[in-house]
Structures are given as C-alpha cells and as structure tokens.
Write an enzyme that holds these catalytic residues in place. Structure first.
Site, PDB file in Angstrom:
ATOM      1  N   ARG A  94      29.856  42.129  40.183  1.00  0.00           N
ATOM      2  CA  ARG A  94      29.927  42.457  38.752  1.00  0.00           C
ATOM      3  C   ARG A  94      28.595  42.244  38.034  1.00  0.00           C
ATOM      4  O   ARG A  94      28.453  42.597  36.867  1.00  0.00           O
ATOM      5  CB  ARG A  94      31.029  41.630  38.071  1.00  0.00           C
ATOM      6  CG  ARG A  94      30.753  40.142  38.037  1.00  0.00           C
ATOM      7  CD  ARG A  94      31.893  39.363  37.430  1.00  0.00           C
ATOM      8  NE  ARG A  94      31.515  37.949  37.275  1.00  0.00           N
ATOM      9  CZ  ARG A  94      31.885  37.190  36.259  1.00  0.00           C
ATOM     10  NH1 ARG A  94      32.619  37.679  35.292  1.00  0.00           N
ATOM     11  NH2 ARG A  94      31.507  35.927  36.198  1.00  0.00           N
ATOM     12  N   HIS A 163      39.599  43.259  37.882  1.00  0.00           N
ATOM     13  CA  HIS A 163      39.978  42.333  36.801  1.00  0.00           C
ATOM     14  C   HIS A 163      40.267  43.103  35.504  1.00  0.00           C
ATOM     15  O   HIS A 163      39.595  42.938  34.498  1.00  0.00           O
ATOM     16  CB  HIS A 163      38.808  41.366  36.615  1.00  0.00           C
ATOM     17  CG  HIS A 163      39.073  40.144  35.814  1.00  0.00           C
ATOM     18  ND1 HIS A 163      39.654  40.164  34.569  1.00  0.00           N
ATOM     19  CD2 HIS A 163      38.788  38.845  36.078  1.00  0.00           C
ATOM     20  CE1 HIS A 163      39.709  38.930  34.100  1.00  0.00           C
ATOM     21  NE2 HIS A 163      39.197  38.110  34.998  1.00  0.00           N
ATOM     22  N   GLU A 265      45.597  42.076  36.984  1.00  0.00           N
ATOM     23  CA  GLU A 265      44.549  42.272  37.981  1.00  0.00           C
ATOM     24  C   GLU A 265      45.098  42.496  39.390  1.00  0.00           C
ATOM     25  O   GLU A 265      45.956  41.751  39.846  1.00  0.00           O
ATOM     26  CB  GLU A 265      43.627  41.042  37.992  1.00  0.00           C
ATOM     27  CG  GLU A 265      43.156  40.645  36.595  1.00  0.00           C
ATOM     28  CD  GLU A 265      42.468  39.288  36.569  1.00  0.00           C
ATOM     29  OE1 GLU A 265      41.896  38.899  37.610  1.00  0.00           O
ATOM     30  OE2 GLU A 265      42.503  38.623  35.529  1.00  0.00           O
TER      31      GLU A 265
END
Length: 294
Positions: A94, A163, A265
């Site tokens: 990420r 997520h 998620e």
C-alpha cells in the site's frame, strides 16, 4: 472528490486517462457504466461510482496524496501481511509505486491491470522474490483481484487483505448481515466471541469474522441502498470502524469521518507471518473482493 473535474495529464483511450491529485498519479476511468479512480501509489482504488449513484467507496477528506503515506480510505492493499505482525503495518504494497500494465474496455466496462515487483525497499523488509498483479474490473459492479505469484527459489508465507472502506449514509443506522457468527475481537486481546446475525454499531469495532458467508450485505437506509460484498480466496472478513475517539486520533481522517463508512475486508488472516498461507515456487494465489449495490 469529483474525479471528472481533474485536468487530464495523459489520455490513454476513450475511457481511461491519467490525472493527478497533489503528488499522486491516478488512473481515471470514465465510462457509461461507472466512474472510478486507481492511484498508482499503493495500487489503491479511491473511487467507484456507478452511473447515477453515490460513490460506493469512501475516502477521507484528509487523505494525504503525497506519494509517500498510505492513503486513508479506498481499498488499501495489505500485503504481504495484514495487521501489525511485522513492520511496516499492513505490509509494503500500500506504500509502493505500482506500474500500469494494461487497460481494455468494451460496452460493459473497463479493466485496468497494475503490477508490482521486488525492489530494494521491499527486499529490505521481506527478502523474497514475487510478482503481484492487481486487476480492477469496473462496470455495473467493482471487482478487485490481487494475484500474487512466488517467483523465488524457495517457499514463502504471507497474509493480506483488500481493506475496503464502504460509503454509508450514517453508520449508526446501517446494519450488516452475512459476516457469520464467530469473530476474533481485536479490542478484547484476540478473544473469540459469538455474535448475532445482524450487526448495528454503537461504538468502535475491530473484528476478524472467521466464518463469513458468500455475501456480506450492508443495509443503508439513509442512501436507500444495500451494498453487497462478495469475497474469494480469503479465510475471514474483517469489519472495522474507529468511532469518534479513533477518528479524532488520526491525522488523516476528519473527526466525524467515522460516521460515513464501514470497512468490510476480504482477508487472509494469520496471527504471524509464519502462520500465513504458504506458496511454493511458481504457485499463485488470488484474493478477490467484489462490491455492488442494489
């Protein structure tokens, strides 16, 4: 955030352009079916707005688009681990710069494919060879597939999550079903608990549901829709909302931000990297989430 108003840096096709938010390049999709945005920083979906609807994906008004920080909101890619079982928290995907590999489109929508390969920075925290592809399919629904392959000469283990932050009109009025009866409560030191069939929040939540059904549905009476999340390649579903105190402690979330989202998620959960899923050389695994509204 209205992606349509951002000036085009590069036009790639009738439906796909590159735009910029602060210091972050974004693949923008404008199609008859939906509008969407995917940041190259983090391979991060930041918007999916079916034609005529509110955005299904929530982004913080205070998200930092500096090309360094992980973005608050959207669909962060937590990989090659989920949680704080190693540093950095939720892995490096990420916070890494992904490469646009391919895009294609037809009357049903647009498919965007991004890639991530090992670098000095990834090898410094996780010394393994890999190939990661992110396939984002944008049409009547949003389908996000994280496809990882072990290109090393030895096995490695991993965990991860897509997520997803879902937009809701009012978290206090939204109700969730399909997450299953059993969960690990991270707010109670990992205690295993049993819950009801319907979840309606009155406070912070951080739970790993271990027996989710095929569809998790969030009923939203304020926006007059139901959000449906279908996951594959997972072993659990994490539900999270920080509530007022948690939101106020985050520099990249407005104080009342918690009122308009719920994280649902697609998760490969493991208490440690060593207890994660093992891939032998040449093996692949796909973690998938599909989000739609009705």
């Amino acid at each position: 955030m209205d992606l349509k108003t951002l000036p085009t840096l590069t036009a790639l096709s009738d439906s796909v352009t590159i735009v910029e938010i602060d210091q972050t390049k974004v693949v923008r999709v404008i199609h008859d079916k939906a509008t969407a945005g995917i940041c190259l920083h983090g391979g991060h979906v930041i918007s999916f707005k079916p034609e005529g609807q509110e955005d299904l994906i929530w982004m913080s008004e205070e998200a930092i688009f500096d090309g360094k920080a992980a973005l608050r909101g959207g669909i962060p890619i937590c990989w090659p681990w989920f949680g704080r079982i190693a540093a950095p928290a939720h892995g490096f995907a990420r916070n890494s710069e992904w490469t646009l590999l391919e895009h294609r489109e037809n009357e049903n929508g647009v498919i965007v494919e991004l890639g991530l390969l090992p670098s000095e920075s990834t090898l410094a925290v996780w010394p393994h060879q890999f190939q990661a592809h992110l396939l984002v399919e944008i049409g009547d629904e949003l389908k996000v597939t994280l496809d990882v392959t072990n290109t090393d000469s030895q096995a490695w283990t991993f965990s991860g999550a897509l997520h997803t932050y879902l937009t809701v009109g009012d978290i206090a009025q939204a109700s969730t079903t399909g997450m299953g009866p059993e969960y690990i409560d991270s707010l109670k030191g990992g205690e295993i608990c049993q819950g009801g069939e319907t979840l309606q929040l009155t406070d912070t939540i951080d739970r790993v549901y271990t027996q989710p059904t095929e569809q998790i549905t969030v009923q939203d009476p304020v926006l007059k829709r139901s959000l449906v999340v279908e996951n594959q390649g997972h072993n659990s579903a994490v539900l999270w909302n920080p509530w007022a105190e948690g939101a106020q402690s985050m520099g990249d979330m407005q104080d009342d931000g918690y009122k308009t989202f719920l994280c649902v998620e697609s998760t490969l959960h493991a208490p440690s990297i060593e207890q994660g899923k093992t891939l032998q050389p040449g093996e692949s695994h796909q973690l998938i989430t599909t989000v739609s509204s009705k």
